[in-house]
Design an enzyme around this catalytic site. Structure first.
Site, PDB file in Angstrom:
ATOM      1  N   HIS A  64     -21.889 -23.220  -7.927  1.00  0.00           N
ATOM      2  CA  HIS A  64     -22.288 -22.810  -6.583  1.00  0.00           C
ATOM      3  C   HIS A  64     -22.219 -24.006  -5.652  1.00  0.00           C
ATOM      4  CE1 HIS A  64     -24.506 -20.934  -3.330  1.00  0.00           C
ATOM      5  NE2 HIS A  64     -24.227 -19.783  -3.925  1.00  0.00           N
ATOM      6  N   GLU A  99     -23.565 -13.997  -9.769  1.00  0.00           N
ATOM      7  CA  GLU A  99     -22.603 -12.993 -10.224  1.00  0.00           C
ATOM      8  C   GLU A  99     -22.615 -12.769 -11.731  1.00  0.00           C
ATOM      9  OE1 GLU A  99     -21.737 -11.418  -7.893  1.00  0.00           O
ATOM     10  OE2 GLU A  99     -20.485 -12.379  -6.392  1.00  0.00           O
TER      11      GLU A  99
HETATM   12  N1  ACO Z   1     -15.484 -23.267 -13.691  1.00  0.00           N
HETATM   13  C1  ACO Z   1     -14.805 -24.406 -13.892  1.00  0.00           C
HETATM   14  N2  ACO Z   1     -14.862 -25.463 -13.059  1.00  0.00           N
HETATM   15  C2  ACO Z   1     -15.620 -25.336 -11.966  1.00  0.00           C
HETATM   16  C3  ACO Z   1     -16.366 -24.182 -11.693  1.00  0.00           C
HETATM   17  C4  ACO Z   1     -16.263 -23.114 -12.604  1.00  0.00           C
HETATM   18  N3  ACO Z   1     -16.920 -21.978 -12.399  1.00  0.00           N
HETATM   19  N4  ACO Z   1     -17.032 -24.350 -10.523  1.00  0.00           N
HETATM   20  C5  ACO Z   1     -16.724 -25.557 -10.077  1.00  0.00           C
HETATM   21  N5  ACO Z   1     -15.875 -26.172 -10.937  1.00  0.00           N
HETATM   22  C6  ACO Z   1     -15.297 -27.492 -10.829  1.00  0.00           C
HETATM   23  C7  ACO Z   1     -14.020 -27.426  -9.980  1.00  0.00           C
HETATM   24  O1  ACO Z   1     -12.877 -27.167 -10.778  1.00  0.00           O
HETATM   25  C8  ACO Z   1     -13.973 -28.807  -9.373  1.00  0.00           C
HETATM   26  O2  ACO Z   1     -13.447 -29.717 -10.305  1.00  0.00           O
HETATM   27  P1  ACO Z   1     -12.523 -30.952  -9.834  1.00  0.00           P
HETATM   28  O3  ACO Z   1     -13.403 -31.756  -8.933  1.00  0.00           O
HETATM   29  O4  ACO Z   1     -12.177 -31.608 -11.126  1.00  0.00           O
HETATM   30  O5  ACO Z   1     -11.360 -30.327  -9.129  1.00  0.00           O
HETATM   31  C9  ACO Z   1     -15.461 -29.142  -9.180  1.00  0.00           C
HETATM   32  O6  ACO Z   1     -16.185 -28.339 -10.112  1.00  0.00           O
HETATM   33  C10 ACO Z   1     -15.942 -28.835  -7.777  1.00  0.00           C
HETATM   34  O7  ACO Z   1     -15.447 -27.564  -7.375  1.00  0.00           O
HETATM   35  P2  ACO Z   1     -15.580 -27.037  -5.872  1.00  0.00           P
HETATM   36  O8  ACO Z   1     -14.789 -25.778  -5.743  1.00  0.00           O
HETATM   37  O9  ACO Z   1     -15.341 -28.119  -4.895  1.00  0.00           O
HETATM   38  O10 ACO Z   1     -17.132 -26.780  -5.860  1.00  0.00           O
HETATM   39  P3  ACO Z   1     -17.934 -25.838  -4.984  1.00  0.00           P
HETATM   40  O11 ACO Z   1     -19.313 -26.299  -5.061  1.00  0.00           O
HETATM   41  O12 ACO Z   1     -17.355 -25.673  -3.644  1.00  0.00           O
HETATM   42  O13 ACO Z   1     -17.708 -24.475  -5.802  1.00  0.00           O
HETATM   43  C11 ACO Z   1     -17.580 -22.209  -6.262  1.00  0.00           C
HETATM   44  C12 ACO Z   1     -18.390 -23.320  -5.612  1.00  0.00           C
HETATM   45  C13 ACO Z   1     -16.361 -21.918  -5.394  1.00  0.00           C
HETATM   46  C14 ACO Z   1     -18.448 -20.972  -6.321  1.00  0.00           C
HETATM   47  C15 ACO Z   1     -17.134 -22.626  -7.691  1.00  0.00           C
HETATM   48  O14 ACO Z   1     -18.221 -23.019  -8.461  1.00  0.00           O
HETATM   49  C16 ACO Z   1     -16.328 -21.530  -8.394  1.00  0.00           C
HETATM   50  O15 ACO Z   1     -15.115 -21.422  -8.172  1.00  0.00           O
HETATM   51  N6  ACO Z   1     -17.009 -20.704  -9.249  1.00  0.00           N
HETATM   52  C17 ACO Z   1     -16.336 -19.621  -9.930  1.00  0.00           C
HETATM   53  C18 ACO Z   1     -16.235 -18.396  -9.012  1.00  0.00           C
HETATM   54  C19 ACO Z   1     -17.574 -17.722  -8.825  1.00  0.00           C
HETATM   55  O16 ACO Z   1     -18.350 -17.546  -9.736  1.00  0.00           O
HETATM   56  N7  ACO Z   1     -17.807 -17.297  -7.564  1.00  0.00           N
HETATM   57  C20 ACO Z   1     -19.069 -16.628  -7.174  1.00  0.00           C
HETATM   58  C21 ACO Z   1     -19.912 -17.590  -6.414  1.00  0.00           C
HETATM   59  S1  ACO Z   1     -21.480 -16.923  -5.999  1.00  0.00           S
HETATM   60  C22 ACO Z   1     -21.237 -16.065  -4.564  1.00  0.00           C
HETATM   61  O17 ACO Z   1     -20.405 -16.371  -3.767  1.00  0.00           O
HETATM   62  C23 ACO Z   1     -22.059 -14.906  -4.280  1.00  0.00           C
END
Ligand code: ACO
Length: 386
Positions: free
Chosen positions: A254, A308
């Site tokens: 998140h 989720e």
């Molecule tokens: N699985 C694997 N790696 C992840 C995940 C994940 N679920 N979440 C974050 N990371 C990693 C990214 O790959 C990234 O790695 P890197 O720096 O080596 O490239 C790092 O963590 C940071 O990722 P960001 O996308 O910059 O982090 P952010 O805090 O913006 O991410 C997000 C938030 C988009 C929700 C992310 O955690 C994600 O993609 N989760 C999976 C999708 C999901 O569950 N979405 C529902 C969110 S809840 C809602 O909106 C109601």
């Protein structure tokens, strides 16, 4: 100038609606811990709190429940619109287009923001249930004003008055999903509202943003992941393989929380009460293994379950099919979106940020592109066609 990617940490509005403490894992609606409200007061009371700033008296709650109940039925034109597209189009697009039609029907835009918010919140579950029933060649049902918001949604979907445990579980889900600060969809709703567009159009914009798998589109992928893993013993290898390919594990991570999402904690408890022990065991094993692997891969940031992950279990258990998960999220969030639209309009200024330009500069137009030459080319083309 340092541009924070994804506007991380940037404050773009002030609000009295929801406070999120990402470090402590706390979510507060107008001063009340949202996890304390879930299951203790009905979703309609949470809607009242978010829209009007305080918890309702019994009389105020009854009035709002009556207004929501009276608004559930769709205008005939929306029922008619849904008939053919329901067979082929994805449910979220049907919801979005139907909301747009509802806005179009109010062509004079005479409805107050509050009236439109109540009508939208009442009708979104009906749209979802009706499009589902039409897709499956089932007759449309009249809403039941004697049932609460969540129970009526389940009734309109299945044709059966739901088990009270399921109605309560869904009501808690609706409360937990009612608002969440400036998530992408709510930000979009506020940006649209700042142009003084109508409530319906701002909600259509919000639904577009919700659809993506990084936001509200995730729970169906969580469900598919659990189905694909199948057995707890397969979880670690499955997750390892996906992470090695660079995939994201849906239902984890998140932008704001640096610990467990508090909504996930409550939804996990609810899931444990209503899903089969086998499914709960599978999900909690996946949670444990994914958390462990993600900690190793990203020691710098805690990547925990978000809302989720256990939502998918709760929605499945109460009888909502996976292709309606995001529509159900949208139906719950209509309250938050419209509360933010109201708040934006109370002290509005058009959102108009700037982008840092990084493109080329001072290019000169090549001789061949100059107007005269282009005009000559067009004339030549005209002559050759004649
Ligand atoms: N699985 C694997 N790696 C992840 C995940 C994940 N679920 N979440 C974050 N990371 C990693 C990214 O790959 C990234 O790695 P890197 O720096 O080596 O490239 C790092 O963590 C940071 O990722 P960001 O996308 O910059 O982090 P952010 O805090 O913006 O991410 C997000 C938030 C988009 C929700 C992310 O955690 C994600 O993609 N989760 C999976 C999708 C999901 O569950 N979405 C529902 C969110 S809840 C809602 O909106 C109601």
């Amino acid at each position: 100038m340092q541009v924070p990617k994804g506007l991380e940490g940037v404050i773009v509005a002030s609000t009295q609606l929801t406070k999120i403490d990402g470090q402590a894992g706390r979510l507060v609606y107008r001063g009340y811990d949202a996890t304390e409200l879930a299951g203790k007061i009905p979703y309609e009371a949470v809607a009242y709190l978010l829209w009007f700033g305080q918890l309702p008296t019994n009389g105020q709650l009854l009035t709002l429940q009556g207004q929501l109940g009276n608004n559930r039925k769709l205008p005939q034109v929306v029922d008619e619109f849904l008939v053919e597209p329901s067979k082929v189009a994805e449910p979220l697009s049907l919801l979005q287009t139907s909301v747009s039609i509802l806005g179009g029907l109010d062509s004079t835009k005479t409805a107050s923001i509050v009236d439109a918010s109540i009508a939208l919140t009442a009708r979104m579950p009906t749209i979802v249930a009706s499009s589902y029933r039409l897709k499956h060649n089932q007759n449309l049902l009249e809403p039941r004003p004697d049932l609460g918001h969540a129970a009526n949604y389940l009734y309109m979907l299945t044709g059966k008055v739901p088990d009270p445990r399921h109605a309560r579980a869904l009501d808690s889900y609706f409360t937990l999903l009612a608002d969440h600060g400036l998530g992408a969809s709510t930000f979009v709703a506020r940006v649209a509202a700042s142009t003084l567009t109508d409530v319906y159009s701002a909600v259509v914009a919000a639904i577009s943003a919700l659809k993506g798998p990084l936001h509200g589109g995730a729970p169906i992928y969580v469900w598919e992941m659990l189905q694909s893993i199948g057995e707890p013993e397969r979880a670690r290898a499955w997750l390892n393989e996906r992470l090695a390919k660079g995939d994201r594990i849906m239902g984890f991570g998140h932008r704001v929380y640096r610990t467990e999402d508090p909504r996930s904690r409550v939804l996990k408890r609810i899931a444990q009460e209503i899903v089969s022990p086998e499914l709960f065991n599978l999900a909690s094993t996946v949670e444990r293994e994914a958390r462990d692997l993600l900690r190793k891969e990203h020691p710098e940031r805690a990547i925990d379950t978000n809302v989720e992950f256990y939502s998918s279990l709760v929605l499945h258990a109460v009888g909502i099919p996976p292709d309606l998960f995001t529509c159900t999220f949208a139906s719950a969030r209509s309250v938050g979106w419209t509360a933010h639209i109201m708040e934006q309009r109370q002290d509005n200024r058009l959102f108009r940020p700037e982008a840092e330009y990084r493109g080329q500069q001072d290019l000169k137009l090549p001789e061949t592109q100059k107007t005269e030459t282009v005009a000559q080319q067009a004339n030549a083309l005209g002559r050759s066609r004649a």
